[in-house]
Design an enzyme around this catalytic site. Structure first.
Site, short mmCIF file in Angstrom:
data_model
loop_
_atom_site.label_atom_id
_atom_site.label_comp_id
_atom_site.label_asym_id
_atom_site.label_seq_id
_atom_site.Cartn_x
_atom_site.Cartn_y
_atom_site.Cartn_z
N PHE A 1 96.98 21.38 12.56
CA PHE A 1 97.19 23.21 12.50
C PHE A 1 96.46 24.06 13.47
O PHE A 1 96.62 24.81 13.48
CB PHE A 1 96.70 23.72 10.85
CG PHE A 1 94.49 23.77 11.24
CD1 PHE A 1 93.94 23.74 11.28
CD2 PHE A 1 94.58 22.28 9.68
CE1 PHE A 1 92.56 23.53 11.64
CE2 PHE A 1 93.35 22.09 9.93
CZ PHE A 1 92.21 22.39 10.38
N ARG B 1 87.84 36.48 0.85
CA ARG B 1 89.25 35.85 1.55
C ARG B 1 89.71 36.35 0.24
O ARG B 1 90.43 36.05 0.25
CB ARG B 1 89.02 33.62 1.49
CG ARG B 1 88.46 33.57 2.67
CD ARG B 1 88.08 32.70 3.23
NE ARG B 1 88.12 31.86 4.15
CZ ARG B 1 86.94 31.18 4.89
NH1 ARG B 1 86.60 29.67 4.28
NH2 ARG B 1 86.89 30.33 6.44
N ARG C 1 78.69 31.95 3.93
CA ARG C 1 79.22 31.20 2.97
C ARG C 1 80.12 30.83 1.40
O ARG C 1 81.92 31.03 0.84
CB ARG C 1 78.99 29.61 3.03
CG ARG C 1 79.21 29.13 4.34
CD ARG C 1 80.63 28.30 4.57
NE ARG C 1 81.00 27.66 5.18
CZ ARG C 1 82.28 27.05 5.21
NH1 ARG C 1 82.50 27.95 6.78
NH2 ARG C 1 82.76 26.56 4.72
N HIS D 1 85.55 33.49 9.37
CA HIS D 1 84.48 32.67 9.41
C HIS D 1 82.98 32.90 9.82
O HIS D 1 82.49 33.82 9.60
CB HIS D 1 84.49 32.24 11.16
CG HIS D 1 84.46 31.31 11.82
ND1 HIS D 1 84.15 29.93 11.59
CD2 HIS D 1 82.96 30.76 12.60
CE1 HIS D 1 83.35 28.77 11.87
NE2 HIS D 1 82.34 29.66 12.14
N LYS E 1 88.51 37.43 11.83
CA LYS E 1 89.62 37.80 12.22
C LYS E 1 90.44 38.01 12.55
O LYS E 1 90.46 39.29 11.88
CB LYS E 1 89.92 36.33 11.26
CG LYS E 1 88.98 34.83 11.73
CD LYS E 1 89.61 33.74 10.70
CE LYS E 1 88.75 32.52 10.79
NZ LYS E 1 89.41 31.02 10.19
P1 IDP Z 1 85.88 27.33 7.20
O1 IDP Z 1 86.48 28.05 8.47
O2 IDP Z 1 86.55 27.43 6.03
O3 IDP Z 1 85.00 26.25 8.17
P2 IDP Z 1 87.11 25.23 8.42
O4 IDP Z 1 87.67 23.29 7.65
O5 IDP Z 1 86.42 24.50 9.17
O6 IDP Z 1 87.10 25.52 7.40
O7 IDP Z 1 88.91 25.07 9.25
C1 IDP Z 1 88.79 26.36 10.58
C2 IDP Z 1 90.42 27.08 9.86
O8 IDP Z 1 91.30 25.78 10.09
C3 IDP Z 1 89.91 27.51 8.69
O9 IDP Z 1 89.33 28.43 8.42
C4 IDP Z 1 91.97 27.83 9.05
O10 IDP Z 1 92.00 28.62 9.55
C5 IDP Z 1 91.86 26.60 9.67
N1 IDP Z 1 92.59 26.21 8.66
C6 IDP Z 1 92.08 24.97 7.99
N2 IDP Z 1 92.51 23.90 7.32
C7 IDP Z 1 94.05 24.24 7.52
C8 IDP Z 1 94.53 23.75 6.79
O11 IDP Z 1 95.41 22.98 6.40
N3 IDP Z 1 96.33 24.24 7.48
C9 IDP Z 1 95.93 25.34 8.11
N4 IDP Z 1 94.83 25.67 8.91
C10 IDP Z 1 93.93 25.31 8.57
#
Ligand code: IDP
Length: 143
Positions: free
Chosen positions: A59, A104, A87, A117, A11
């Site tokens: 978000f 992370r 993951r 991601h 990212k």
């Molecule tokens: P992941 O990237 O671990 O698969 P996802 O739930 O798919 O997580 O969410 C995609 C992206 O959205 C996350 O990587 C993060 O950058 C953002 N995100 C997810 N949940 C939140 C939140 O509660 N607050 C702010 N950003 C969030």
């Protein structure tokens, strides 16, 4: 176990902090091989399309703003169990909850700016890889 491919995005925070190589070293040390890679500055439409599944989440606008704030590195990773393995080495979405030694935990500053991601299923990996790469851009690692 089988050889899988997964989509990785480094990212804008990783690129801005000049940590591309450092994060890639975690990926390679885990035995995952890069079979496609490109640096790309996502447009708003590209980021919205990629994260369409989250479009109703509170978000979403911040996520799109962050993902378009600078270039990213989009990669396809290949290896045994690649989806779950990547993951695992990424760590939890919220870096405060990410296991020590994960990408992370070591590179992300917040849940909003969380370094990387990775596809969350084999089915989504196929969709996400096709979102960014043509089949002819994938380079099988046979040697
Ligand atoms: P992941 O990237 O671990 O698969 P996802 O739930 O798919 O997580 O969410 C995609 C992206 O959205 C996350 O990587 C993060 O950058 C953002 N995100 C997810 N949940 C939140 C939140 O509660 N607050 C702010 N950003 C969030």
């Amino acid at each position: 176990m089988s050889v899988e491919r997964t989509l990785s995005i480094l990212k804008p925070d990783v690129v801005a902090k000049n940590q591309i190589g450092a994060v890639i070293s975690y990926i390679e040390k885990a035995g995952l091989k890069i079979v496609a890679a490109r640096m790309q500055h996502l447009t708003k439409a590209e980021a919205e399309g990629f994260y369409a599944v989250h479009k109703e989440r509170p978000f979403f606008a911040d996520l799109v703003r962050f993902m378009t704030s600078g270039p990213v590195v989009v990669m396809v990773l290949e290896g045994e169990n690649a989806v779950a393995k990547y993951r695992e080495i990424m760590g939890a979405t919220d870096p405060k909850k990410a296991a020590p030694g994960t990408i992370r935990a070591d590179f992300a500053s917040s849940i909003d700016e969380n370094a990387c991601h990775g596809s969350d299923s084999l089915e989504n990996a196929k969709i996400e890889i096709a979102y960014f790469f043509r089949t002819t851009e994938l380079c099988p690692r046979t040697r």
